[in-house]
Design a protein around this motif. Structure first.
Motif, mmCIF file in Angstrom:
data_model
loop_
_atom_site.group_PDB
_atom_site.id
_atom_site.type_symbol
_atom_site.label_atom_id
_atom_site.label_comp_id
_atom_site.label_asym_id
_atom_site.label_seq_id
_atom_site.Cartn_x
_atom_site.Cartn_y
_atom_site.Cartn_z
ATOM 1 N N LEU A 138 37.217 38.149 60.110
ATOM 2 C CA LEU A 138 38.447 37.380 59.986
ATOM 3 C C LEU A 138 39.494 37.946 60.935
ATOM 4 N N ALA A 139 40.157 37.065 61.690
ATOM 5 C CA ALA A 139 41.101 37.525 62.714
ATOM 6 C C ALA A 139 42.505 36.996 62.445
ATOM 7 N N PRO A 140 43.373 37.835 61.866
ATOM 8 C CA PRO A 140 44.729 37.386 61.551
ATOM 9 C C PRO A 140 45.637 37.326 62.791
ATOM 10 N N SER A 141 46.673 36.472 62.712
ATOM 11 C CA SER A 141 47.616 36.373 63.830
ATOM 12 C C SER A 141 49.018 36.792 63.420
ATOM 13 N N ALA A 146 47.421 38.677 57.796
ATOM 14 C CA ALA A 146 46.596 39.876 57.605
ATOM 15 C C ALA A 146 46.489 40.210 56.117
ATOM 16 N N VAL A 147 47.597 40.055 55.405
ATOM 17 C CA VAL A 147 47.599 40.302 53.959
ATOM 18 C C VAL A 147 46.684 39.309 53.259
ATOM 19 N N ASP A 148 46.865 38.036 53.576
ATOM 20 C CA ASP A 148 46.065 36.998 52.906
ATOM 21 C C ASP A 148 44.577 37.174 53.212
ATOM 22 N N LEU A 149 44.284 37.496 54.462
ATOM 23 C CA LEU A 149 42.873 37.612 54.848
ATOM 24 C C LEU A 149 42.247 38.901 54.299
ATOM 25 N N VAL A 164 32.487 42.665 55.358
ATOM 26 C CA VAL A 164 33.463 41.783 56.011
ATOM 27 C C VAL A 164 34.380 42.632 56.870
ATOM 28 N N MET A 165 34.649 42.161 58.088
ATOM 29 C CA MET A 165 35.568 42.889 58.972
ATOM 30 C C MET A 165 36.854 42.099 59.166
ATOM 31 N N LEU A 166 37.972 42.825 59.014
ATOM 32 C CA LEU A 166 39.265 42.254 59.370
ATOM 33 C C LEU A 166 39.542 42.728 60.797
ATOM 34 N N LEU A 167 39.564 41.783 61.722
ATOM 35 C CA LEU A 167 39.646 42.130 63.141
ATOM 36 C C LEU A 167 41.061 41.866 63.646
ATOM 37 N N GLY A 168 41.835 42.945 63.798
ATOM 38 C CA GLY A 168 43.217 42.787 64.239
ATOM 39 C C GLY A 168 43.407 43.321 65.639
ATOM 40 N N ASP A 169 44.199 42.612 66.444
ATOM 41 C CA ASP A 169 44.600 43.172 67.737
ATOM 42 C C ASP A 169 45.582 44.275 67.376
ATOM 43 N N GLY A 170 45.519 45.413 68.031
ATOM 44 C CA GLY A 170 46.357 46.561 67.662
ATOM 45 C C GLY A 170 47.762 46.214 67.192
ATOM 46 N N MET A 171 48.400 45.205 67.815
ATOM 47 C CA MET A 171 49.804 44.947 67.432
ATOM 48 C C MET A 171 49.960 44.411 66.016
ATOM 49 N N ILE A 172 48.911 43.803 65.479
ATOM 50 C CA ILE A 172 48.982 43.334 64.080
ATOM 51 C C ILE A 172 49.307 44.511 63.168
ATOM 52 N N GLY A 173 48.727 45.653 63.486
ATOM 53 C CA GLY A 173 48.975 46.832 62.670
ATOM 54 C C GLY A 173 50.342 47.425 62.899
ATOM 55 N N GLN A 174 50.821 47.271 64.133
ATOM 56 C CA GLN A 174 52.059 47.956 64.510
ATOM 57 C C GLN A 174 53.323 47.154 64.236
ATOM 58 N N PHE A 255 42.570 33.522 69.841
ATOM 59 C CA PHE A 255 42.529 34.025 68.466
ATOM 60 C C PHE A 255 43.513 35.167 68.304
ATOM 61 N N GLY A 256 43.784 35.509 67.058
ATOM 62 C CA GLY A 256 44.669 36.644 66.767
ATOM 63 C C GLY A 256 46.066 36.430 67.321
#
Ligand code: TPP
Ligand code: SF4
Lengths: 358, 252
Positions: A138-141, A146-149, A164-174, A255-256
């Protein structure tokens, strides 16, 4: 619950608790450190356990052990660490165990860089590790997504007994954004599972294993697993269409977080009198191919935009099925294509349509 | 007539796949008996490794994992931390524990995981056909040391019990041998103690077994026992290498 401003990594950690996950195993790596740091503080407050591991190899096997005794478990890492988790991911899939793995992607290959990238799409969706299996990815934007996914990840992992992998581009975390959580302190624990190793009191002993030396049995197991992947694709594939109601010549695929830059570009292009649509897969595995094809066939030509060298491109080309050309624009190494970059690429795709370049 | 010896309820009675004269089977028996004697079978979770004992899960009558090569202590950590009420044990060979899994065992021991590790040191890689193990003794011929283990290139064999005993974290570390009935009886007491330390939530426990591999050593079962006694015992001293009570540091 009211919205609060939160950093993506921390929000994912809180979301895991809201999903009823009380066990986290992890090894430090930038740009996801805020997630384990947050949970090292939060989990003990809600009766959970945070364990800092000696390596991502160990991590992936600890979550195998945790999942095998039938509890919700999560880990998070970033690209080089995810490579080391490949072993455990394959064993989790082979033994059909649910677990959630967060990958806050950074630039690659090798040690490469710590800046955000979408460098592991191919690893997450195709070449994760040895053997016949797939992750659900799952790739949140946004931080809210990110919370919902994250919450959805646990549901899917348990429903389909697959990592299951939550696939975030680094900035999603930051990045910090306002988020809303479900109105619970801690989600309910995982339902007692008829495969979990909880001690054999009152029943026959159970086995959690990925070993099947009988070729007929293993063949059947893998076919059964892939039949399940088909069900997942039919029922769980998620996507977003943006600005696709008006006719468009160019369809952007992204994506993302990249999709958000593209949305801004699409708005500016509107001002220039150009209508561009966008297709964004939310589940990048299973890839929503049919939905993507439908959006593609309404266009004359496709522009795929990514923060890598074109790892999703092959999925887009498969969806285009040779009937539409797909242009690609990407930056990597920690660079993100800008709004201007996207607009310029849309113009060049439009020029190709006008010029009749196939 | 009074029955004086029978199968243990801790094990399934199916025939084992081990080669004739291999002492893996005796080690299983000691663990199986302990599960019953301590009344812990119904809350035990065992972890089988990669190696000849990969099928351990077929023999213990309790819940079992099959783990990846060397990672049993990590799997055990995951299981035990999430369900502390379980009694979790690993069963590992020397390639599994002392080569590919060195990091996992050292860190599990160092965190003081309340698990019990059964470590079978047969000085060779059994399953893959008799290659050099990290515990192969100097000069020992294996399929990858045709001229005998050359310490100048291969280094000296790892003494895992001694290495783990160096850790500041309290633990129970012992080495036993399968070369004679007397030693087997001693080993049984030590296995029992190791599990008791886990049951009382005292510390990490680890029992190293000197074990034979007649097939890959290329010897008869009897010669194997003698070879083990003559060649392995001097290098791998038996006994309790560390007990938690004697420990001064740590948080006990
Ligand atoms: C990652 C990985 N590397 C290598 C192997 C191949 N392999 C299977 S068993 C084994 C050696 C096991 O030897 P040991 O731990 O000494 O146990 P024994 O067979 O002697 O009881 C190896 C290297 C594997 N299964 N997985
Ligand atoms: S190969 Fe060696 S260790 Fe393996 S079962 Fe046979 S004798 Fe035992």
């Amino acid at each position: 619950m009211a919205k609060i401003l939160m950093k993506g990594n921390e929000a994912i950690g809180e979301a895991a608790i809201k999903a009823g996950c009380l066990h986290f195993f992890g090894y430090p790596i930038t740009p996801q450190n805020e997630l384990p740091e947050y949970l090292s503080k939060r989990l003990p407050q809600v009766g959970g356990k945070y364990i800092q591991t000696e390596s991502e190899v160990a991590t992936s096997n600890m979550i195998f052990g945790a999942a095998g005794v039938g509890v919700r478990v999560m880990t998070s890492s970033s690209s080089p660490g995810i490579s080391l988790m490949s072993e455990g991911l394959s064993y989790l899939a082979g033994a059909e165990l649910p677990a959630v793995i967060v990958n806050m992607m950074r630039a690659g290959p090798g040690l490469a860089g710590i800046l955000p990238a979408q460098s592991d799409y191919a690893h997450a969706t195709r070449g994760t590790a040895h053997g016949d299996f797939e992750l659900i990815v799952l790739a949140p934007s946004s931080v809210q997504e990110a919370v919902d996914l994250t919450i959805l990840s646990f549901e899917l992992a348990e429903k389909y007994r697959n990592p299951v992998m939550l696939l975030g581009d680094g900035m999603i975390g930051q990045m910090m954004e306002p988020v809303e959580f479900p109105d619970v302190e801690v989600g309910p624990p995982m339902k007692a599972a008829d495969w979990a190793l909880t001690g054999c009191k009152g029943r026959e002993p159970r086995l959690v294993s990925s070993l099947f030396l009988d070729p007929v049995e293993l063949n059947e197991k893998n076919h059964e697993r892939f039949a399940r992947y088909k069900v997942i694709k039919d029922n769980e594939a998620r996507h977003e269409l943006y600005n696709c109601d008006e006719p468009y010549d160019v369809l952007i695929t992204a994506f993302g977080v990249m999709s958000r830059v593209c949305k801004s570009a699409i708005q500016e292009l509107k001002g220039q009198g150009i209508n561009v649509g966008m297709f964004r897969p939310i589940t990048v595995k299973p890839f929503p191919s049919e939905q993507c094809s439908a959006a593609i066939f309404k266009s004359k030509r496709v522009l795929d935009v990514e923060m890598n060298m074109g790892q999703m491109l092959v999925d887009i080309q498969l969806a285009a099925n040779g009937k539409r050309e797909v242009d690609f624009m990407g930056k990597c190494g920690g660079l993100t294509p800008s709004i201007e970059d996207v607009i310029e690429s849309v113009h060049s795709t439009l020029a190709k349509i006008k010029g009749g370049v196939a | 007539m009074r029955k004086i010896f029978s199968h243990t309820e801790g094990m399934i009675t199916d025939p084992m796949h081990y080669c004739p004269g291999c002492t893996h089977g005796i080690i299983h028996r000691l663990v199986g008996e302990t599960l019953i004697e301590l009344g812990i079978r119904e809350r035990a979770v065992g972890i089988s490794p990669v190696g000849c004992s990969v099928f351990t899960y077929k023999y213990f009558r309790c819940d079992m994992f099959q783990a990846s090569h060397g990672r049993a202590p990590a799997v055990a950590t995951g299981a035990k931390r999430c369900r502390p009420e379980l009694v979790v044990f690993c069963y590992q060979g020397d390639g599994d524990l002392a080569a590919i899994g060195t990091s996992e065992i050292i860190h599990a021991a160092n965190r003081g995981e309340k698990i019990t590790c059964i470590f079978v040191n047969n000085a060779i890689y059994g399953m893959t056909g008799g290659q050099m193990a990290p515990t192969t003794i100097p000069g020992q011929r294996t399929s990858t040391t045709p001229g005998g283990r050359n310490v100048a290139e291969d280094g000296f064999p790892l003494k895992m019990s001694e290495i783990l005993s160096q850790l500041q974290t309290p633990g129970y570390i012992a080495r036993v041998s399968m070369h004679s009935p007397a030693e087997i009886i001693k080993a049984k007491q030590i296995v029992r103690k190791a599990f008791e330390y886990q049951v009382s939530n005292t510390c990490f426990s680890f029992v190293e077994f000197l074990s034979t591999c007649p097939t890959n050593w290329g010897m008869s079962p009897v010669d194997s026992l003698n070879w083990m006694k003559t060649n392995m015992l001097p290098y791998y001293p038996l006994g309790e290498h560390k007990i938690p009570e004697k420990h001064e540091g740590g948080s006990r």
